[in-house]
Design an enzyme around this catalytic site. Structure first.
Site, PDB file in Angstrom:
ATOM      1  N   SER A  87       0.865  -1.172   0.000  1.00  0.00           N
ATOM      2  CA  SER A  87       0.000   0.000   0.000  1.00  0.00           C
ATOM      3  C   SER A  87       0.904   1.225   0.000  1.00  0.00           C
ATOM      4  O   SER A  87       1.896   1.235  -0.753  1.00  0.00           O
ATOM      5  CB  SER A  87      -0.925  -0.094   1.225  1.00  0.00           C
ATOM      6  OG  SER A  87      -1.765   1.005   1.312  1.00  0.00           O
ATOM      7  N   HIS A 122      -2.924  -1.321  -3.074  1.00  0.00           N
ATOM      8  CA  HIS A 122      -4.065  -0.411  -2.846  1.00  0.00           C
ATOM      9  C   HIS A 122      -3.844   0.853  -3.664  1.00  0.00           C
ATOM     10  O   HIS A 122      -2.757   1.390  -3.702  1.00  0.00           O
ATOM     11  CB  HIS A 122      -4.155  -0.012  -1.364  1.00  0.00           C
ATOM     12  CG  HIS A 122      -4.348  -1.181  -0.462  1.00  0.00           C
ATOM     13  ND1 HIS A 122      -4.053  -1.130   0.873  1.00  0.00           N
ATOM     14  CD2 HIS A 122      -4.793  -2.439  -0.696  1.00  0.00           C
ATOM     15  CE1 HIS A 122      -4.322  -2.300   1.430  1.00  0.00           C
ATOM     16  NE2 HIS A 122      -4.763  -3.116   0.490  1.00  0.00           N
ATOM     17  N   ASP A 125      -4.201  -4.705   6.338  1.00  0.00           N
ATOM     18  CA  ASP A 125      -4.523  -5.678   5.296  1.00  0.00           C
ATOM     19  C   ASP A 125      -3.245  -6.475   4.993  1.00  0.00           C
ATOM     20  O   ASP A 125      -2.157  -5.902   4.950  1.00  0.00           O
ATOM     21  CB  ASP A 125      -5.001  -4.928   4.041  1.00  0.00           C
ATOM     22  CG  ASP A 125      -5.519  -5.867   2.962  1.00  0.00           C
ATOM     23  OD1 ASP A 125      -5.892  -7.006   3.294  1.00  0.00           O
ATOM     24  OD2 ASP A 125      -5.565  -5.436   1.797  1.00  0.00           O
TER      25      ASP A 125
END
Lengths: 191, 272
Positions: free
Chosen positions: A12, A39, A132
């Site tokens: 991310s 992401h 995540d």
């Protein structure tokens, strides 16, 4: 085509430069399929795969639904969809709820890869600003796969890798420049 | 929490539900279905598929509610704004001269896609002759769709997509905000019929000018995709349209030969 190993990479905030370096250093004949879940902004539908393509010797594509996983290819999870792998070695999409505020979610991809490919999975988790990926890495670990995490101190944002390192036994905790040589040595017999 | 289910458990669930309740999940994509079932077990704090089936059997859990949890009901107003721009510029001009425009939303969920299409037709001044059949496998979401009221938390996403679509009129032309909800005007919705329909097993013979089946095929395996796309092609008028989700493709389906691709990017097909 029998898939002997598969690499899944999640990241991310702060992971893009690391991914870029990773892809630019992959040998042209590297056969192990690589699936990326990063992401990113939700309405940016195009251009990301193209940007990554510029840096690499290997084809980078967003797979079609039900597309067969093939060697020598980097697959990229598109924005606003979860990307899963399925038992017939195809891709499957889902627009189910966000997981850990994320769609695509690293947990969703990694967990499905662990179900399908069991101990053939190499999971790599990079810099990021939420948690995540931890459950996904746990699934890979439990099926006997290999877990690699970017050393948290080298991450732009270390929430994601820190969470993984705290919660599961990670086999390799590496600075970015060590990731590629390690992956190559772990996959050597396959290309 | 259950982290994995053997395939046999997933298949056993699908078999039992098909035998006892008439819902057929046997040809759903395995990884996705497994993920949904694990989520349901966690949601209801159940240790196994056996227990889940037991709860449904004893009517402690409503099968309709379980189906709602299995099927993904995520939807947005003007989801993929460029797709709606394409429909406005490329499809609607071919429909405006028809005496009647028939549209089927095959998985309308809570109704956002139907309302979006109604707004496009209102912009083109042909809403009065448009007839919508809005179907879904699940009663619960259809009840919500019929109300056509939405929580205000959906507003920002509506506005973001609506602006990206570059509309002719402000959204207030079609809806009104009241306390924590917003409502669409009844005039926009008067020709919409909502009905339960299971794409997997139900039969239908009417034909439509546009068939929407967006982000449904992704949950099916290839065999079921094949079967469902045949059904959709049979329900499309000649030279009329099929719109699927932006990551879906009918290229692996035998019915793909019956279509021309109008846009690879927007996933719009025209029946030959």
């Amino acid at each position: 085509m029998n898939i002997e190993q598969i690499i899944v990479i999640g990241g991310s905030a702060g992971s893009f430069p690391v991914v870029n370096v990773f892809l630019s250093q992959i040998p042209r004949d590297f056969s192990v399929p690589i699936i990326l879940c990063l992401h990113r902004l939700k309405n940016v539908r195009h251009g990301f795969a193209e940007a990554l393509n510029l840096k690499t010797n290997i084809r980078v594509i967003e797979p079609r639904d039900k597309e067969q996983i093939k060697p020598n290819t980097v697959y990229l999870a598109p924005a606003n969809y979860h990307l899963l792998v399925d038992y017939d070695h195809t891709f499957a999409y889902s627009i189910a709820e966000a997981v850990r505020y994320s769609r695509p979610s690293i947990d969703v991809l990694f967990t499905s890869a662990a179900w399908v490919f069991q101990d053939k999975v190499i999971g790599i988790l990079l810099s990021g600003a939420n948690t995540d990926g931890t459950d996904g890495m746990s699934a890979i670990y439990q099926k006997g796969g290999i877990t690699i995490v970017q050393e948290p101190s080298t991450c732009t944002v270390e929430t994601m890798t820190g969470s993984a390192v705290q919660n599961i036994p990670v086999q390799y905790i590496l600075p970015p420049e060590k990731i590629i040589p390690t992956v190559i040595s772990l996959t050597q017999k396959h290309f | 929490m259950v982290e994995d289910l053997p395939d046999s458990e997933v298949k056993y669930f699908a078999y039992q539900v098909k035998q006892n309740y008439g819902y057929d999940f046997e040809n759903y994509a395995m990884s996705s279905l497994k993920r949904r079932l694990i989520r349901i077990l966690s949601l209801y704090h159940l240790p196994s598929i056996e227990k889940l089936l037991e709860q449904i059997d004893k009517k402690k859990l409503d099968i309709e509610e379980v189906v709602r949890q299995i099927t993904v009901n995520t939807t947005e107003f003007f989801r993929d704004p460029t797709t709606w721009q394409f429909i406005r510029s490329q499809l609607i001009p071919n429909l405006v001269h028809k005496p009647q425009i028939d549209i089927w939303h095959t998985a309308c969920s809570t109704g956002e896609e139907v309302i979006t299409m109604a707004i496009l037709l209102a912009e083109a001044n042909v809403l009065d002759k448009a007839y919508f059949w809005a179907t879904d496998i699940n009663d619960k979401v259809l009840e919500q769709a019929k109300k056509s009221e939405y929580h205000i938390r959906n507003w920002d996403l509506l506005m973001e997509n609506y602006h990206a679509y570059q509309p002719l009129y402000p959204i207030e032309r079609y809806c009104v905000k009241h306390s924590d909800k917003f409502f669409f005007h009844k005039s926009l919705l008067k020709n919409i019929v909502y009905q339960k329909f299971d794409l997997v097993k139900d039969v239908h013979t009417e034909k439509y000018d546009i068939v929407f089946c967006r982000n449904v095929l992704i949950y099916f395996n290839q065999q079921l995709q094949n079967q469902v796309v045949d059904k959709l092609a049979n329900c499309t008028k000649p030279r009329s349209y099929l719109v699927i989700g932006s990551k879906e493709t009918i290229m692996w389906c035998r019915a793909s030969e019956r279509y021309n691709v109008l846009s690879h990017k927007e996933k719009v097909y025209q029946l030959k």
